[in-house]
Design a protein around this motif. Structure first.
Motif, short mmCIF file in Angstrom:
data_model
loop_
_atom_site.label_atom_id
_atom_site.label_comp_id
_atom_site.label_asym_id
_atom_site.label_seq_id
_atom_site.Cartn_x
_atom_site.Cartn_y
_atom_site.Cartn_z
N GLY A 132 0.84 -1.20 0.00
CA GLY A 132 0.00 0.00 0.00
C GLY A 132 0.87 1.23 0.00
O GLY A 132 1.47 1.58 1.03
N LEU A 133 0.97 1.90 -1.15
CA LEU A 133 1.88 3.03 -1.30
C LEU A 133 1.13 4.35 -1.41
O LEU A 133 1.44 5.20 -2.23
CB LEU A 133 2.78 2.81 -2.54
N GLY A 134 0.14 4.52 -0.54
CA GLY A 134 -0.56 5.80 -0.45
C GLY A 134 0.29 6.82 0.28
O GLY A 134 1.51 6.68 0.37
N ARG A 135 -0.33 7.83 0.86
CA ARG A 135 0.43 8.90 1.52
C ARG A 135 1.28 8.35 2.66
O ARG A 135 2.46 8.70 2.80
CB ARG A 135 -0.51 9.98 2.04
N PHE A 136 0.69 7.49 3.49
CA PHE A 136 1.43 6.93 4.62
C PHE A 136 2.47 5.91 4.16
O PHE A 136 3.66 6.05 4.44
CB PHE A 136 0.46 6.29 5.61
N GLY A 137 2.03 4.88 3.46
CA GLY A 137 2.94 3.82 3.03
C GLY A 137 4.01 4.33 2.09
O GLY A 137 5.18 3.92 2.18
N GLY A 138 3.63 5.25 1.20
CA GLY A 138 4.61 5.78 0.26
C GLY A 138 5.70 6.59 0.93
O GLY A 138 6.89 6.42 0.64
N SER A 139 5.32 7.48 1.84
CA SER A 139 6.33 8.30 2.53
C SER A 139 7.20 7.43 3.42
O SER A 139 8.41 7.65 3.53
CB SER A 139 5.65 9.40 3.34
N LEU A 140 6.61 6.42 4.04
CA LEU A 140 7.39 5.51 4.88
C LEU A 140 8.39 4.73 4.03
O LEU A 140 9.56 4.59 4.41
CB LEU A 140 6.44 4.56 5.61
N ALA A 141 7.95 4.24 2.88
CA ALA A 141 8.83 3.48 2.00
C ALA A 141 10.00 4.33 1.52
O ALA A 141 11.16 3.88 1.50
CB ALA A 141 8.04 2.94 0.80
N ILE A 164 -2.27 -0.02 3.71
CA ILE A 164 -3.55 0.14 3.02
C ILE A 164 -4.50 0.91 3.93
O ILE A 164 -4.76 0.50 5.06
CB ILE A 164 -4.16 -1.23 2.66
N GLY A 165 -5.02 2.04 3.43
CA GLY A 165 -5.85 2.86 4.28
C GLY A 165 -7.25 3.10 3.79
O GLY A 165 -8.15 3.39 4.58
N THR A 166 -7.47 2.98 2.49
CA THR A 166 -8.79 3.30 1.95
C THR A 166 -9.72 2.09 1.87
O THR A 166 -10.93 2.26 1.73
CB THR A 166 -8.64 3.91 0.54
N ASP A 167 -9.18 0.91 1.94
CA ASP A 167 -9.97 -0.32 1.81
C ASP A 167 -9.73 -1.19 3.05
O ASP A 167 -8.76 -1.93 3.12
CB ASP A 167 -9.57 -1.07 0.54
N VAL A 168 -10.61 -1.07 4.03
CA VAL A 168 -10.44 -1.79 5.29
C VAL A 168 -10.45 -3.30 5.06
O VAL A 168 -9.67 -4.04 5.67
CB VAL A 168 -11.53 -1.38 6.30
N GLU A 169 -11.32 -3.76 4.19
CA GLU A 169 -11.39 -5.20 3.91
C GLU A 169 -10.07 -5.72 3.36
O GLU A 169 -9.58 -6.77 3.78
CB GLU A 169 -12.52 -5.49 2.93
N ALA A 170 -9.48 -4.97 2.42
CA ALA A 170 -8.19 -5.39 1.85
C ALA A 170 -7.10 -5.36 2.91
O ALA A 170 -6.22 -6.23 2.93
CB ALA A 170 -7.83 -4.48 0.68
N SER A 171 -7.14 -4.36 3.78
CA SER A 171 -6.16 -4.26 4.86
C SER A 171 -6.23 -5.48 5.77
O SER A 171 -5.20 -6.10 6.09
CB SER A 171 -6.40 -2.99 5.67
N ILE A 172 -7.44 -5.83 6.18
CA ILE A 172 -7.63 -6.96 7.09
C ILE A 172 -7.25 -8.27 6.42
O ILE A 172 -6.58 -9.12 7.02
CB ILE A 172 -9.08 -6.98 7.60
N LEU A 173 -7.67 -8.44 5.16
CA LEU A 173 -7.37 -9.69 4.46
C LEU A 173 -5.88 -9.84 4.22
O LEU A 173 -5.31 -10.92 4.43
CB LEU A 173 -8.14 -9.73 3.13
N THR A 174 -5.22 -8.77 3.79
CA THR A 174 -3.77 -8.82 3.58
C THR A 174 -3.04 -9.14 4.88
O THR A 174 -2.13 -9.98 4.91
CB THR A 174 -3.27 -7.47 3.03
N THR A 175 -3.44 -8.49 5.96
CA THR A 175 -2.81 -8.73 7.25
C THR A 175 -3.01 -10.17 7.70
O THR A 175 -2.08 -10.80 8.23
CB THR A 175 -3.37 -7.77 8.31
N SER A 176 -4.20 -10.70 7.50
CA SER A 176 -4.46 -12.08 7.91
C SER A 176 -3.62 -13.06 7.12
O SER A 176 -3.18 -14.08 7.64
CB SER A 176 -5.95 -12.41 7.77
N ARG A 177 -3.37 -12.74 5.83
CA ARG A 177 -2.47 -13.59 5.01
C ARG A 177 -1.07 -13.58 5.58
O ARG A 177 -0.41 -14.61 5.71
CB ARG A 177 -2.44 -13.09 3.57
N LEU A 178 -0.59 -12.38 5.93
CA LEU A 178 0.77 -12.27 6.47
C LEU A 178 0.92 -13.00 7.79
O LEU A 178 1.97 -13.58 8.08
CB LEU A 178 1.13 -10.79 6.66
N LEU A 179 -0.11 -12.97 8.60
CA LEU A 179 -0.05 -13.61 9.92
C LEU A 179 0.07 -15.13 9.82
O LEU A 179 0.49 -15.78 10.79
CB LEU A 179 -1.28 -13.24 10.74
N LYS A 180 -0.27 -15.70 8.68
CA LYS A 180 -0.14 -17.15 8.50
C LYS A 180 1.31 -17.57 8.33
O LYS A 180 1.65 -18.73 8.54
CB LYS A 180 -0.95 -17.61 7.28
#
Length: 231
Positions: free
Chosen positions: A24-33, A89-105
């Motif tokens: 997720g390379l929006g304002r937060f992710g992009g500046s952090l990257a 990821i900040g604009t799509d909560v569902e994508a954020s949660i799903l991506t995070t759950s994948r990583l946690l596996k």
């Protein structure tokens, strides 16, 4: 499906280095990257927007257009081999949660995930994310403390412990710190000082503070804020 312009093995090599994957390379992710890259960390940036990916082309070690909610895509990009991942990821909560759950596996990486609301943060914490970031919430709290007092900067840690950058009040000036006994009187510690035009230095018992200095004060939130409010 991910559009990967580099051999999969190249992602393995990034994962073995001082590296972070930022999803997720929006304002937060992009500046952090970009900040991580400037500090010498190799960054694999992932976003599902072709326009966003193109805007980061050449600025990050690798940047890929991909759907990070898919387990096979994350594996293809060697994400399980990274030690650290940021879900920005900040604009799509569902994508954020799903991506995070994948990583946690995966056994790793360690995960930092952005939350855009308290319910979002609560869900991420319930999933098992140890580093939930609330950029707007945390910045709002920090600025509120700066606005209401004589503080120049403010960092709050857990258990109500803070570090404050401020100017020394009159009670802390013109005599050595060992004479002033600020810790016993105000339950705070002045840990560093910056003279006008100088550099930050650790304080010693012999340090004398003046009205044009800046200092860093640490202690319990109420004690440190009260000290910084003294005149």
């Amino acid at each position: 499906m991910a559009r990967i312009p580099f051999p999969a093995r190249s992602f393995d090599r990034i994962a073995e280095a001082d590296s972070v994957v930022v999803i997720g390379l929006g304002r937060f992710g992009g500046s952090l990257a970009l900040e991580l890259e400037s500090l010498g960390t190799q960054v694999l940036g992932i976003d599902d927007s072709e326009e966003t990916v193109q805007s980061f082309n050449g600025l990050l070690t690798h940047v890929v257009r991909a759907d990070a909610t898919k387990d096979e895509v994350l594996r293809q990009l060697s994400v399980p081999e990274f030690d650290r991942a940021v879900v920005g990821i900040g604009t799509d909560v569902e994508a954020s949660i799903l991506t995070t759950s994948r990583l946690l596996k995966f056994a790793k990486p360690g995960i930092w995930a952005k939350a855009i609301s308290e319910p979002h943060a609560e869900i991420l914490e319930q999933l098992g994310v140890h580093h939930v970031i609330r950029p707007e919430h945390d910045m709002g709290r920090r600025v509120a403390h700066l606005v209401r007092g004589a503080m120049l900067d403010y960092v709050e840690f857990e258990d109500n412990f803070v570090m404050i950058r401020t100017t020394p009040p009159a009670v802390a000036q013109d005599r050595p710190l060992e004479v002033l006994q600020l810790r016993s009187k105000y339950d705070i510690t002045v840990v560093a000082v910056k003279r006008k035009g100088g550099q930050w230095e650790h304080t010693t018992p012999q340090t004398v503070l003046y009205d044009d200095d800046q200092v860093i004060v640490q202690g319990a939130k109420d004690k440190a804020e009260a000290f910084s409010a003294l005149v």
